[in-house]
Design a protein around this motif. Structure first.
Motif, PDB file in Angstrom:
ATOM      1  N   GLU A 219       0.856  -1.201   0.000  1.00  0.00           N
ATOM      2  CA  GLU A 219       0.000   0.000   0.000  1.00  0.00           C
ATOM      3  C   GLU A 219       0.883   1.239   0.000  1.00  0.00           C
ATOM      4  O   GLU A 219       1.633   1.476   0.948  1.00  0.00           O
ATOM      5  N   ASP A 254      -5.134   2.959  -1.807  1.00  0.00           N
ATOM      6  CA  ASP A 254      -5.967   3.619  -0.798  1.00  0.00           C
ATOM      7  C   ASP A 254      -6.272   4.999  -1.351  1.00  0.00           C
ATOM      8  O   ASP A 254      -5.358   5.784  -1.628  1.00  0.00           O
ATOM      9  N   HIS A 257      -4.446   8.293  -0.264  1.00  0.00           N
ATOM     10  CA  HIS A 257      -2.977   8.294  -0.190  1.00  0.00           C
ATOM     11  C   HIS A 257      -2.305   8.989  -1.368  1.00  0.00           C
ATOM     12  O   HIS A 257      -1.160   8.656  -1.719  1.00  0.00           O
ATOM     13  N   HIS A 281      -8.469   0.316  -0.704  1.00  0.00           N
ATOM     14  CA  HIS A 281      -8.968   0.826   0.575  1.00  0.00           C
ATOM     15  C   HIS A 281      -9.813   2.021   0.193  1.00  0.00           C
ATOM     16  O   HIS A 281      -9.283   3.072  -0.151  1.00  0.00           O
ATOM     17  N   ASP A 327     -11.518   1.518   4.223  1.00  0.00           N
ATOM     18  CA  ASP A 327     -10.532   1.882   5.247  1.00  0.00           C
ATOM     19  C   ASP A 327     -10.825   3.319   5.642  1.00  0.00           C
ATOM     20  O   ASP A 327     -10.424   4.254   4.934  1.00  0.00           O
TER      21      ASP A 327
HETATM   22 MN    MN Z   1      -5.356   2.099   4.006  1.00  0.00          MN
END
Ligand code: MN
Ligand code: LRH
Length: 430
Positions: A219, A254, A257, A281, A327
């Motif tokens: 990730e 994600d 991010h 995520h 997430d």
């Molecule tokens: Mn995450």
């Protein structure tokens, strides 16, 4: 608790609005039929859609400044699974649970696995944690974990990841997610090339511990907790690493991010084309890694991401098998309501992406008719698929109105009685 959440009470409550839903569904069916879309096909897709819930998301989240716990906070992994059970009972889309170790480390893996199975739940992905120091830990991760300059610290971090994988195998998980916050706060603090070499060296040791059926997800994240250089800061370096590691390694996206305005749907299309998309995520954000509810800030971006996913699904792109996970951090809402609503927003974007007239779209693309290409996508995005989503939940034994039924059930109130407040506010995401 005014009533138990079970198939009878859910069907009873659905019965009060089923007539209206059937009318809306029939009306939408006629509209879609005129567009050459069979509503039943979309409803089946919606019923089959699955997104995993993060165990760390059912407790109230916080920031570095503070965490304001709500009533009935789950105090251990079993109470977290009880809350996940409610989310799945009402949405029928979330039987998979992602675990975070050591936050969810069970005394007895078998007991945890059957506790989940008794509720129709299963452990999806394992997540390691070398971004915090645990009590009694020999070496600190203050200056990194998998990339630390000292081999003893790297070995400790590798060992923790191997333990997570071994526990995951016992729990029936299918993948292991590695996110490290490793990075520097100042120029010069880390030697950029040697740091990545150390990361890859550590990941190769973790990769070796993977059983054949297991996948490892890397990730990436632009920044935080490091504020100048993060070792796996973007999809490019993540892709390089998963290629280096082997066929069981994939890049996880994600949504929070990335730098503001990054075209995430293009990153998704690239990773699909390169056969290295691990999955997601899902969450949303306005500025940084805000971990807000999926679809709450940029629903069109979520739709465009699912447009790439559905395009690949329909074309049966080789190796396309993404893991969908939420997430998020729920700082001001009831986490159960946020996770249910976020799961619904994923199904919404997925269903709308299946309504896209792809034959017309590729024709406009071939003819460079930008206006009609865009409006072909917007037509699907602006289609109110609520009747399909509600009918899919109803037919699967879930709730036509998950949040409404959850509130009517009084589940949170009884949880508050059963789970006396720990009074532990503190700060941080959990
Ligand atoms: Mn995450
Ligand atoms: C890092 C992250 C990662 C998890 C953590 C809880 O920001 O997204 O996926 O381990 O949140």
């Amino acid at each position: 608790m005014s009533f138990e959440l079970n198939p009878e009470t859910i069907a009873g409550e659905n019965g009060k609005t089923l007539g209206t839903l059937a009318g809306d569904y029939e009306h939408l069916g006629k509209q879609l039929a005129r567009r050459g879309v069979d509503i039943e096909g979309i409803t089946e897709r919606a019923m089959a859609f699955r997104v995993a819930v993060p165990s760390w998301g059912v407790g109230t989240g916080g920031t570095r400044f503070a965490r304001f716990p709500g009533p009935g906070e789950p105090r251990n992994i079993f109470e977290k699974l009880e809350d996940c059970d409610v989310i799945n009972k009402l949405t029928r889309s979330t039987p998979g649970i992602s675990l975070h170790i050591p936050w969810d480390k069970p005394e007895d893996a078998g007991a945890l696995k059957s506790f989940a199975a008794d509720r129709g739940l299963f452990i999806d992905s394992m997540n390691s944690n070398t971004f915090q120091d645990q009590a009694g830990q020999k070496h600190s991760y203050k200056f990194g974990s998998l990339v630390h300059t000292e081999a003893a610290v790297r070995d400790q971090a590798v060992e923790h990841n191997v333990e997570c994988i071994e526990l995951g195998v016992k729990l029936g998980a299918r993948s292991h997610t590695v996110w490290v916050g490793d990075g520097g706060n100042f120029p010069g603090q880390f030697h950029t090339r040697r740091t990545l070499d150390r990361y890859l060296d550590s990941m190769r040791k973790i990769y070796k511990a993977l059983p054949d059926h297991f996948r490892v997800f890397i990730e990436h994240k632009l920044y935080e907790p490091a504020f100048y250089s993060t070792v796996i800061n973007d999809w490019g370096v993540s892709y390089y690493c998963v290629k280096e590691l082997g066929d069981k390694a994939f890049s996880l996206v994600d949504l929070g991010h990335h730098a503001p305005n990054v075209n995430i749907e293009m990153i998704v299309a690239r990773l699909i084309q390169f056969g290295k998309l691990a999955g997601f995520h899902f969450n949303d954000s306005k500025y940084g890694d805000d971990d807000l509810d999926t679809g709450s800030i940029k629903p069109f971006q979520l739709f465009l991401i699912f447009n790439e996913l559905v395009d690949a699904e329909i074309e049966k792109v080789k190796g396309f098998d993404p893991a969908y996970m939420l997430d998020q951090s729920h700082n001001v809402t009831d986490p159960i309501e946020s996770l249910m609503t976020s799961a619904v927003e994923c199904v919404r974007a997925y269903a709308q992406a299946h309504i896209v007239d792809r034959a017309a779209l590729s024709e406009y693309q071939e003819k460079n008719d930008a206006m009609m290409a865009l409006s072909t996508l917007k037509r699907a995005f602006t289609t109110d698929v609520d009747p399909i989503l509600a009918m899919a939940r109803h037919r699967a034994g879930g709730a036509i109105d998950p949040v409404g039924l959850y509130r009517a059930s009084g589940y949170r109130g009884s949880a508050a009685v059963k789970r006396p407040a720990s009074g532990r506010g503190g700060s941080g995401i959990v």
